[in-house]
Scaffold this active site. Structure first.
Site, PDB file in Angstrom:
ATOM      1  N   ASP A  83      39.209 -20.735  38.972  1.00 36.38           N
ATOM      2  CA  ASP A  83      40.639 -21.052  39.004  1.00 36.38           C
ATOM      3  C   ASP A  83      40.967 -21.882  37.765  1.00 36.38           C
ATOM      4  O   ASP A  83      40.069 -22.302  37.032  1.00 36.38           O
ATOM      5  CB  ASP A  83      40.960 -21.851  40.286  1.00 36.38           C
ATOM      6  CG  ASP A  83      42.460 -22.029  40.542  1.00 36.38           C
ATOM      7  OD1 ASP A  83      43.270 -21.272  39.960  1.00 36.38           O
ATOM      8  OD2 ASP A  83      42.827 -22.916  41.336  1.00 36.38           O
ATOM      9  N   PHE A 101      47.149 -22.089  40.689  1.00 33.18           N
ATOM     10  CA  PHE A 101      47.283 -20.890  41.537  1.00 33.18           C
ATOM     11  C   PHE A 101      46.767 -19.635  40.833  1.00 33.18           C
ATOM     12  O   PHE A 101      47.428 -18.602  40.835  1.00 33.18           O
ATOM     13  CB  PHE A 101      48.734 -20.693  41.999  1.00 33.18           C
ATOM     14  CG  PHE A 101      49.295 -21.864  42.758  1.00 33.18           C
ATOM     15  CD1 PHE A 101      48.946 -22.086  44.082  1.00 33.18           C
ATOM     16  CD2 PHE A 101      50.156 -22.763  42.154  1.00 33.18           C
ATOM     17  CE1 PHE A 101      49.454 -23.178  44.784  1.00 33.18           C
ATOM     18  CE2 PHE A 101      50.672 -23.856  42.843  1.00 33.18           C
ATOM     19  CZ  PHE A 101      50.321 -24.064  44.169  1.00 33.18           C
ATOM     20  N   HIS A 102      45.583 -19.735  40.231  1.00 36.44           N
ATOM     21  CA  HIS A 102      44.997 -18.594  39.515  1.00 36.44           C
ATOM     22  C   HIS A 102      43.583 -18.258  39.998  1.00 36.44           C
ATOM     23  O   HIS A 102      42.671 -18.120  39.184  1.00 36.44           O
ATOM     24  CB  HIS A 102      44.951 -18.885  38.007  1.00 36.44           C
ATOM     25  CG  HIS A 102      46.289 -19.085  37.382  1.00 36.44           C
ATOM     26  ND1 HIS A 102      46.469 -19.732  36.171  1.00 36.44           N
ATOM     27  CD2 HIS A 102      47.533 -18.717  37.787  1.00 36.44           C
ATOM     28  CE1 HIS A 102      47.758 -19.754  35.873  1.00 36.44           C
ATOM     29  NE2 HIS A 102      48.423 -19.152  36.839  1.00 36.44           N
ATOM     30  N   PRO A 103      43.361 -18.091  41.309  1.00 41.49           N
ATOM     31  CA  PRO A 103      41.997 -17.772  41.757  1.00 41.49           C
ATOM     32  C   PRO A 103      41.603 -16.352  41.361  1.00 41.49           C
ATOM     33  O   PRO A 103      42.435 -15.444  41.351  1.00 41.49           O
ATOM     34  CB  PRO A 103      42.078 -17.921  43.280  1.00 41.49           C
ATOM     35  CG  PRO A 103      43.503 -17.645  43.613  1.00 41.49           C
ATOM     36  CD  PRO A 103      44.307 -18.164  42.446  1.00 41.49           C
TER      37      PRO A 103
END
Length: 558
Positions: A298, A472-474
């Protein structure tokens, strides 16, 4: 019910596949989505400036939480993911950032992934895009995703922030998705010419949903994938609050597009994953694949907030008495404060010569507020979002039961290496140097957060531990490749089984330098051609910047 393809998840990639596969009128597709429709009358998902609202409830957000993060004071941290037609493109910050060319060239160094190089992927970024100022070698002019560029008369703070980055000695770039990502410049956004959020539900599904060969079922929570031996044959799901599963069979393939949290969870519930984990829940093993749910990555970021001495920030827009006018201007004209996500300037820099391409990202925002809309500062202000791009930290997603309604155990293991801490200390100190440049003299007031008393390594580390948040970048939990921890091959096919692919951000082997949405859509476009058995689009011949021996920065003005 029988279909040629069953797609699990109507998100950023799933909607691309549903639209492209049904262009062949003799191909039938079932698209399953656990959330609801993207209600066009709901300003929370349609107005760009309202981007904080969908994160606050559970109608459009899975609202996952992490396990206590050991290097972050054991905080349980937010992990919001989109729920509903459009997936995370329905609730994201709408930043249209593709990442760096070197990210993809890096993927392509792995044997079997050579066709994921930047020049192989660029035609698919272009295919997906319609940019409001027209196409060029890097941008498309007739794709489903509307991309808006910042205009010259936007907030003066955007221009001042870009100038300050350049005055601090960093490069200037006129297009963060063009020839050169490295530097400071205007940031594009996925917003339509009418000022509406350009989710993949709007861009892709709107053109496909009337086709007789596409069936869309919302409020359909996938329980598991059905197998006959090692061959994926269908899907079972629960509709609404029902406990009785519904099933459909796939004549050709099941396409898993549920995202970096849900895709590994569904594979594990279906018997594909690490044998010891599945045994703990008495799940019959279809195939032992130890990489499922591992390699979780992330972007972590934090805000540096400043008082603004001139009354030019968005602070008045947060006052309830100003909001009816803003709403009306947006609703009837598609213009004004409501029509932008307000991330209209940003940048990518290298914090040291050790990095061949940028490792730090900036988003600038002309107001001081948390991303989810909380803790707004009660005065004119502005902030820099800053974070590292390719952390070596790795986490996992593991099911906690066979119940599809129970969230999995998510651990990112944020900040678990020395590199992480060094990058964040550097990022805070560099940001202060940028903010101190002459371009911001007329605007810059006091530092609100972290505050000027926060100076030593120990103080900066404590601030990061207490305040850093997810961007919010998994991604990465079903990674592409051919080593023992890889889950899918270069065409998204799950190793060891048949007729099953994963197509979403979970297949990224390594996280990219920037926001994930544009690249997830590109992955959907590229995989759609592979699934249809079509020749890939011709490789681009565009040139792109490689830093080589170029210095990280020039001497700053101040």
């Amino acid at each position: 019910m029988h279909f040629d393809y069953i797609i699990i998840g109507a998100g950023s990639a799933g909607n691309v596949l549903a639209t492209r596969l049904t262009e062949d009128s003799d191909t039938t597709v079932l698209l399953l989505e656990a959330g609801g429709p993207d209600y066009r009358a709901d300003f929370r998902t349609q107005m760009p400036a309202a981007l904080a609202f969908p994160l606050q409830g559970k109608r459009y957000n899975w609202a996952y939480e992490t396990e206590p993060e050991p290097h972050m004071n054991y905080r349980r941290m937010e992990c919001g993911r989109g729920k509903g037609l459009g997936g995370s493109s329905l609730i994201n910050g709408m930043c249209y950032i593709r990442g760096n060319a070197m990210d993809l060239d890096n993927w392509a160094q792995e044997p079997g992934l050579e066709h994921w190089s930047y020049l192989n992927c660029l035609p698919y970024y272009r295919k997906a895009e319609t940019r409001d100022i027209g196409p060029n070698d890097y941008h498309g002019g007739d794709g489903p995703v509307s991309v808006a560029t910042p205009k010259h008369n936007n907030n003066p703070l955007f221009h001042a922030m870009i100038e300050a980055g350049v005055q601090a000695g960093y490069p200037r770039t006129d297009d963060l998705n063009g020839y050169q990502q490295e530097g400071f410049g205007p940031m594009d956004r996925t917003v339509t010419p009418q000022g509406r959020r350009a989710s993949t539900a709007r861009g892709y599904l709107d053109q496909a949903k009337g086709r007789p060969n596409l069936t869309i079922i919302t409020h359909a929570l996938t329980d598991h994938i059905l197998f006959e031996g090692k061959k994926a044959s269908g899907v079972e799901w629960l509709e609404g609050d029902s406990t009785i599963p519904t099933r459909a069979m796939a004549r050709k393939e099941v396409l898993l597009c549920a995202g970096a949290i849900a895709s590994p969870q569904i594979l594990q519930r279906s018997g594909v994953g690490d044998a010891s984990l599945l045994k703990a829940f008495d799940i019959p093993l279809v195939h032992h694949l130890p990489g499922v749910g591992e390699n979780l990555q992330d972007h972590l970021e934090m805000y540096l907030q400043y008082e603004c001495k001139e009354p030019v920030s968005l602070y008045p827009a947060l006052q309830w008495w100003n909001q009816p006018k803003i709403g009306a201007e947006w609703l009837f004209g598609g213009t004004g404060v409501g029509a932008s996500n307000h991330f209209e300037a940003g940048g990518f820099i290298r914090s040291s010569e050790a990095f061949s391409w940028p490792n730090i990202q900036y988003h600038f925002l002309p107001v001081a507020i948390n991303y989810n809309g909380s803790n707004a500062v009660k005065e004119h202000g502005f902030q820099c979002h800053v974070g590292s791009m390719r952390s070596p930290s790795r986490g996992h997603v593991h099911i906690k039961s066979r119940d599809p309604r129970e969230h999995p155990a998510i651990l990112f293991n944020y900040m678990s290496t020395g590199q992480d801490w060094q990058e964040f200390r550097d990022a805070i100190r560099i940001t202060r140097e940028i903010i101190n440049q002459p371009a911001l003299d007329k605007y810059r007031g006091r530092e609100i957060s972290p505050g000027i008393t926060c100076q030593t390594d120990e103080q900066l580390d404590a601030f990061v531990r207490d305040h850093a948040e997810t961007a919010f970048h998994p991604c990465g939990t079903c990674k592409m490749g051919y080593d023992e921890m890889a889950v899918v091959d270069g065409e998204g096919r799950v190793h060891g089984v048949e007729n099953l692919r994963v197509v979403d951000a979970s297949i990224m082997p390594q996280i990219i330098t920037g926001n994930l949405n544009a690249t997830t859509i590109m992955i959907g476009e590229k995989m759609a051609d592979a699934i249809r058995g079509r020749e890939p689009l011709a490789k681009s011949t565009a040139s792109y910047y490689v830093a080589g021996d170029a210095p990280v920065r020039q001497p700053p003005l101040r």
